[in-house]
Design an enzyme around this catalytic site. Structure first.
Site, PDB file in Angstrom:
ATOM      1  N   GLY A 219       0.890  -1.026   0.130  1.00 17.82           N
ATOM      2  CA  GLY A 219       0.102  -0.005  -0.022  1.00 17.82           C
ATOM      3  C   GLY A 219       0.813   1.249   0.039  1.00 17.82           C
ATOM      4  N   GLU A 244      -2.295  -3.231  -6.703  1.00 18.98           N
ATOM      5  CA  GLU A 244      -3.282  -2.199  -7.395  1.00 18.98           C
ATOM      6  C   GLU A 244      -2.147  -1.112  -7.613  1.00 18.98           C
ATOM      7  OE1 GLU A 244      -6.178  -1.424  -4.230  1.00 18.98           O
ATOM      8  OE2 GLU A 244      -5.011   0.319  -3.603  1.00 18.98           O
TER       9      GLU A 244
END
Length: 446
Positions: A219, A244
């Site tokens: 993250g 992501e």
């Protein structure tokens, strides 16, 4: 085939593009380092002409002009899928900007089925000889937006990195209504998140959980950066990337020979990501790099896809964790901070993977604006705090005092394990809280 005639027919100025927006329209303005720059400036100049324009975007690292000229939302209302710094400020000020709750993996479906878009402005690379514009740093959900939009405008940026993709990473000129040449605009860089001794200690606990050949998701923030730095200088090898967000830590690891993807069970040898944000070095690394593969976020964040990747290690930040094992990463009380992003996606997928681990990391305390030291391990969250990962979905929690696996643990076992992760100064009070809440046993350590 020569597309030059078609290109010239669709070419308009940024001012002409902004003129396509009417009062009451829903407008897509971009994502992360690809938020419109040229059309945004021209649209802001029309602020007094327009009413009730709903603008969609997210992760803006620099304040869009439409936010600057209308902070109270009298003409433009900003709707964010994940708040960058300028958006956070606007959301907490009220009226001019709002957050849209989401599971990031579902965002393409939201656009295709739930959100109407009248005008979409998406930043791309220049058109190639086959008539395609590449979405550069933001494959994520861009094609879903453009499939739905009534008017499609590409803002061509000569400085935007060309990022090879798995699918849905380009749009053909036949599916574009207008083209704006923005020149060579440096993509907005994400300031590096520094890290300190506490972050390093947390990183040490996490790195001990990572085996050779693991595939990583990181993250944003100081702690994931600390983990990346520690990995880059560690003896770990044959790591893979499936994330992501592609961050600078991955570049550091790759350049130091830690990442090759050779042990990945899918997308072998490829570093997979939905979007990228960071430094100029990161953008240069991704440009035309076939080792890195951009993919739609409903692929990168799919729990089913992640579950196929053995030894998947997901590492994400949190704001607070309560004694039930719930994770809050979006807001503190009514104060909005960022967004859900893919944290729940990866918490679900990583645990399903063979040898997988989802690790939520946070410092045990923080210092508030009044100079007070406050515990991040709480008996209960403040009213309004969003629960990002529900207690059945949490796997591992890590602070500078250790790492604790909450899976399979009863409420009293969770309370004990999480209190052991809290700063010693707060443990006695947390034990009293746990007793009052009925999740403490006499046999527990005091």
């Amino acid at each position: 085939m020569d597309y030059s005639k078609k290109y010239s027919e669709k070419l308009i100025s940024a001012k002409e593009a902004a003129a396509k927006v009417k009062s009451g329209d829903r407008v897509e303005l971009g994502w992360a380092a690809g938020v419109s720059q040229a059309v945004d400036k021209e649209l802001a100049k029309r602020v007094d002409e327009l009413q009730d324009v709903l603008i969609y975007g997210g992760l803006a690292f620099a304040a869009p002009e439409v936010l600057k000229v209308d902070p109270e939302g009298k003409h433009f209302v900003w709707n964010s899928w994940h708040a960058g710094g300028p958006e956070r400020k606007a959301i907490n000020a009220g009226a001019g900007a709002f957050y849209i709750p989401l599971r990031y993996s579902e965002l393409p479906k939201y656009y295709r089925e739930e959100v109407e878009i009248d005008v979409a402005i998406v930043m791309t690379t220049p058109m190639d000889k086959h008539g395609y514009f590449n979405f550069g740093l933001n494959t994520s959900h861009q094609m879903a937006i453009l499939e739905k939009a009534k008017t499609v405008i590409v803002e061509v940026n000569e400085a935007f990195p060309y990022c090879p993709g798995k699918c849905e990473s380009e749009i053909h000129i036949d599916n574009v209504d207008y083209i704006v040449e923005a020149g060579s605009l440096s993509p907005v860089e994400l300031p590096a998140s520094g890290y300190g001794d506490v972050d390093k200690k947390v990183a040490e606990f996490i790195v001990d959980e990572i085996p050779n050949g693991a595939t990583l998701q990181l993250g944003i923030g100081g702690m994931p950066n600390a983990v990346g730095a520690l990995i880059a200088d560690s003896d770990l090898k044959d790591l893979g990337v499936h994330s992501e967000m592609y961050v600078d830590s991955f570049v550091d690891m790759a350049k130091k020979g830690k990442v090759n993807g050779s042990k990945k069970t899918i997308d072998k040898y490829r570093q997979v990501y939905a979007f990228a944000a960071g430094s100029k070095e990161l953008y240069e690394y991704l440009d035309e790099n076939p080792e890195c593969m951009a993919a739609p976020v409903d692929y990168t964040n799919s729990a089913g896809v992640v579950a196929e990747i053995d030894n998947f290690i997901s590492i994400n930040n949190a704001l607070n964790v309560d004694l039930w094992g719930q994770v809050s990463s979006e807001s503190t009380g009514l104060r909005h901070i960022s967004g859900a992003g893919g944290q729940l996606d990866f918490a679900l997928g990583a645990y399903l993977a063979k040898g997988g681990k989802s690790i939520i990391c946070l410092s045990s305390t923080f210092t508030n604006k009044q100079g007070e030291t406050v515990s991040r391990i709480l008996p209960n969250f403040a009213t309004g705090s969003a629960i990002t990962v529900a207690r059945p979905n949490t796997h591992m929690i890590c602070t500078e005092y250790g790492i604790f696996n909450v899976k399979g643990r009863s409420t009293w076992e969770r309370a004990e394990g999480l209190i052991n992760l809290a700063h010693p100064d707060f443990r006695d009070e947390l034990i009293k809280n746990a007793e009052e809440m009925g999740i403490w046993r006499r046999s527990n350590k005091r």
